[in-house]
Enzyme design. Structure first.
Site, PDB file in Angstrom:
ATOM      1  CG  PHE A 222       4.616 -57.858  -8.632  1.00  0.00           C
ATOM      2  CD1 PHE A 222       4.509 -56.718  -9.403  1.00  0.00           C
ATOM      3  CD2 PHE A 222       3.835 -58.958  -8.973  1.00  0.00           C
ATOM      4  CE1 PHE A 222       3.654 -56.664 -10.488  1.00  0.00           C
ATOM      5  CE2 PHE A 222       2.973 -58.911 -10.060  1.00  0.00           C
ATOM      6  CZ  PHE A 222       2.871 -57.765 -10.819  1.00  0.00           C
TER       7      PHE A 222
ATOM      8  CG  HIS B  92      11.840 -52.502 -14.752  1.00  0.00           C
ATOM      9  ND1 HIS B  92      12.408 -53.752 -14.634  1.00  0.00           N
ATOM     10  CD2 HIS B  92      10.538 -52.637 -14.370  1.00  0.00           C
ATOM     11  CE1 HIS B  92      11.493 -54.612 -14.208  1.00  0.00           C
ATOM     12  NE2 HIS B  92      10.353 -53.961 -14.040  1.00  0.00           N
TER      13      HIS B  92
ATOM     14  CD  GLU C  82      12.220 -47.383 -15.839  1.00  0.00           C
ATOM     15  OE1 GLU C  82      13.431 -47.676 -15.861  1.00  0.00           O
ATOM     16  OE2 GLU C  82      11.328 -48.149 -16.281  1.00  0.00           O
TER      17      GLU C  82
ATOM     18  CB  CYS D 241      10.471 -57.917 -12.220  1.00  0.00           C
ATOM     19  SG  CYS D 241       8.946 -58.820 -12.572  1.00  0.00           S
TER      20      CYS D 241
ATOM     21  CE  LYS E 197      11.440 -55.885 -18.281  1.00  0.00           C
ATOM     22  NZ  LYS E 197      12.538 -54.962 -17.890  1.00  0.00           N
TER      23      LYS E 197
ATOM     24  CG  HIS F  10       8.750 -58.440 -17.598  1.00  0.00           C
ATOM     25  ND1 HIS F  10      10.004 -58.601 -17.035  1.00  0.00           N
ATOM     26  CD2 HIS F  10       7.989 -57.845 -16.624  1.00  0.00           C
ATOM     27  CE1 HIS F  10       9.997 -58.131 -15.805  1.00  0.00           C
ATOM     28  NE2 HIS F  10       8.791 -57.671 -15.528  1.00  0.00           N
TER      29      HIS F  10
END
Length: 412
Positions: free
Chosen positions: A397, A304, A315, A164, A333, A338
């Site tokens: 990831f 994010h 975060e 991502c 998002k 996403h």
């Protein structure tokens, strides 16, 4: 490339569930209106909703008509966004030196739908039924390759795959290509068209997706105490990057400047972020140092924030700890879902637009208390604000962390 000079963002191309183009996407993001809805492609699955492209979105524009039949949707999206970005930058493909133009397109999943459908063909009907286009449609480098083919680009053509963070990684690599002198123009960003039964089933089995089927429009809830996972989405974004002096020489006023980049790896867990966000904090501080900015110089954070419990918490801790002066925070998002490998590029483009319009979009579905920290969240409505410097966070990831720093003014 740490220590590289700032580069100018001279063009944008955006294709998202909020609209086909920069203006329509920006308008809906600023309205804070979620795009999630039931998706017929996911019928019968435990999670049957997504943020999908609007009906009538034209994929593959800018490519010769005779070639679009061979492209996967993820490549077509990249081509369309690239075509729009080049037009927005005021560039003429017929007159540029194609050997001095590069393409870098991030892609996290790629043509997984092609692998799935062709595997079913192989199992049901044998090898003779497998399409000869399987490989060129499925390989993750093909969005970059098809952009180069469509626009006649002969410089470096690269693909980044950092989950991502892929789109943000592409922009970081692009800045390095300009700094090294290998090219004069880079089309960089990300593309992902991964709304597919296999992808959704796999993410659901991991516990990564929201199961808020009773409130689909409220399913993507960045930083909310009620968040339960992300809503899968699709789209593409391409940014045209040039050296500052080259943009000035052709009389092009940049939308903003990519002033700094930072990247790190958690080396903690395959899919979970470090709970204290130590890796992402390294990337954030690298980006600030690279741009010559102090933490207090950052006016805004494009988070994010996928709407997962662990990711948003980590975060929030990092932003609160590293930027204690309280810059405004937004999380797109909530509106867009996403987009996986495209997310970093889409959100970089939105950060550029925030700087250009001096307007911070709200985080959708964050209308009450937040789960962690005391961040300066923008909710309900877009807020006019002086934004001289902003960062855009992207995490993926594998522990990939990329932070991009953008500024309104060119470097001294």
């Amino acid at each position: 490339m740490i220590g590289a000079p700032a580069v100018a963002v001279t063009g944008l191309g955006l294709i998202t569930p909020a609209g086909d183009g920069v203006a329509s996407t920006w308008e809906q993001v600023c309205r804070g209106q979620p795009t999630s809805a039931v998706d017929p492609r996911l019928s019968g699955l435990p999670v049957d909703f997504s943020c999908s492209l609007q009906e009538g979105t034209l994929l593959g524009r800018g490519a010769p008509a005779r070639s679009t039949w061979r492209m996967s949707p993820v490549a077509k999206a990249a081509v369309s966004a690239s075509y729009d970005a080049v037009l927005d930058a005021g560039l003429e493909t017929a007159s540029w030196d194609a050997t001095r133009v590069a393409v870098v397109v991030g892609c996290g999943v790629g043509g997984l739908a092609q692998w799935r459908t062709q595997a079913l063909r192989l199992a049901d009907k044998g090898a003779a039924s497998v399409s000869p286009l399987t490989m060129p449609m499925a390989l993750p480098n093909m969005p970059a390759g098809e952009v180069a083919l469509s626009l006649g680009i002969h410089g470096p053509s690269l693909a980044t795959a950092t989950a991502c963070a892929s789109g943000a990684s592409a922009l970081m690599i692009a800045r390095g290509l300009l700094a090294s002198g290998q090219c004069d123009i880079v089309l960089a960003g990300g593309s992902e068209m991964a709304v597919d039964p296999l992808t959704v089933a796999a993410f659901h089995r991991m516990g990564a997706l929201s199961t808020r089927g009773h409130d689909i429009s409220g399913a993507s809830r960045p930083f909310s105490p009620e968040r339960d996972g992300f809503v899968i989405s699709e789209g593409a974004a391409i940014l045209v990057l040039e050296r500052v002096q080259d943009a000035a020489a052709r009389g092009r006023r940049p939308r903003a400047y990519l002033a700094g980049c930072g990247a790190s790896t958690d080396a903690y867990h395959p899919t979970s972020p470090h709970p204290q966000g130590t890796g992402s904090e390294i990337a954030l501080r690298q980006a600030l140092g690279d741009a010559g900015l102090a933490p207090a110089d950052i006016d805004h954070v494009n988070a994010h924030a996928t709407s997962t419990r662990l990711g948003d918490a980590a975060e929030a801790a990092v932003v609160g700890r590293s930027l204690a002066h309280g810059p405004t925070v937004t999380a797109p998002k909530g509106v867009l879902g996403h987009t996986l490998g495209a997310a970093g590029a889409i959100e970089a483009a939105l950060t550029v637009l925030t700087i250009e319009h001096q307007l911070v979009p709200p985080t959708a579905n964050l209308d009450g208390a937040v789960a962690e920290g005391t961040l300066n969240h923008i909710t309900d409505t877009a807020r006019p604000q002086r934004v001289a410097a902003a960062i855009s966070n992207s995490f993926g990831f594998g522990g990939h962390n990329v932070v991009l720093a953008f500024t309104a003014d060119p470097p001294d």
